[in-house]
Design a protein around this motif. Structure first.
Motif, PDB file in Angstrom:
ATOM      1  N   GLY A  18       1.014  -1.194  -0.132  1.00  7.55           N
ATOM      2  CA  GLY A  18      -0.104  -0.118   0.022  1.00  7.55           C
ATOM      3  C   GLY A  18       0.691   1.424  -0.007  1.00  7.55           C
ATOM      4  O   GLY A  18       1.947   1.362  -0.327  1.00  7.55           O
ATOM      5  N   ILE A  24      -3.193   4.872   2.300  1.00  5.15           N
ATOM      6  CA  ILE A  24      -3.587   3.666   1.767  1.00  5.15           C
ATOM      7  C   ILE A  24      -2.980   2.523   2.299  1.00  5.15           C
ATOM      8  O   ILE A  24      -2.001   2.398   2.197  1.00  5.15           O
ATOM      9  CB  ILE A  24      -2.840   3.622  -0.097  1.00  5.15           C
ATOM     10  CG1 ILE A  24      -3.336   5.089  -0.745  1.00  5.15           C
ATOM     11  CG2 ILE A  24      -3.425   2.419  -0.610  1.00  5.15           C
ATOM     12  CD1 ILE A  24      -4.789   5.461  -0.878  1.00  5.15           C
ATOM     13  N   THR A  28      -4.592  -3.065  -0.673  1.00  9.48           N
ATOM     14  CA  THR A  28      -5.508  -2.137  -1.423  1.00  9.48           C
ATOM     15  C   THR A  28      -4.908  -2.075  -2.828  1.00  9.48           C
ATOM     16  O   THR A  28      -3.689  -1.744  -3.124  1.00  9.48           O
ATOM     17  CB  THR A  28      -5.341  -0.641  -0.987  1.00  9.48           C
ATOM     18  OG1 THR A  28      -5.698  -0.461   0.270  1.00  9.48           O
ATOM     19  CG2 THR A  28      -6.327   0.160  -1.897  1.00  9.48           C
ATOM     20  N   GLU A  32      -8.438   0.294  -6.381  1.00 14.28           N
ATOM     21  CA  GLU A  32      -9.350   0.931  -5.303  1.00 14.28           C
ATOM     22  C   GLU A  32      -8.863   2.065  -4.799  1.00 14.28           C
ATOM     23  O   GLU A  32      -9.344   2.810  -3.790  1.00 14.28           O
ATOM     24  CB  GLU A  32      -9.261  -0.250  -4.120  1.00 14.28           C
ATOM     25  CG  GLU A  32      -9.996  -1.580  -4.416  1.00 14.28           C
ATOM     26  CD  GLU A  32      -9.770  -2.557  -3.385  1.00 14.28           C
ATOM     27  OE1 GLU A  32     -10.676  -3.198  -3.210  1.00 14.28           O
ATOM     28  OE2 GLU A  32      -8.620  -2.733  -2.953  1.00 14.28           O
TER      29      GLU A  32
END
Length: 52
Positions: A18, A24, A28, A32
């Motif tokens: 991330g 984030i 992820t 997304e």
């Protein structure tokens, strides 16, 4: 999960890591990530990333 590379600076987004500094979470997927996210190294927008 697929990795994505910034075409401007070469930063690679690893979904399993991330981008915690930008909020984030690990796990992820690139799809997304919010559209207003930018490369943490050079600041370009998400549209300048290519799938590896």
């Amino acid at each position: 999960m697929t990795k994505w590379e910034c075409t401007a600076c070469g930063y690679i987004y690893y979904p399993e890591v991330g981008d915690p500094d930008s909020g984030i979470e690990p796990g992820t997927s690139f799809d997304e990530i919010p559209e207003d996210w930018t490369c943490p190294i050079c600041g370009v927008d998400k549209s300048l990333f290519e799938e590896l």
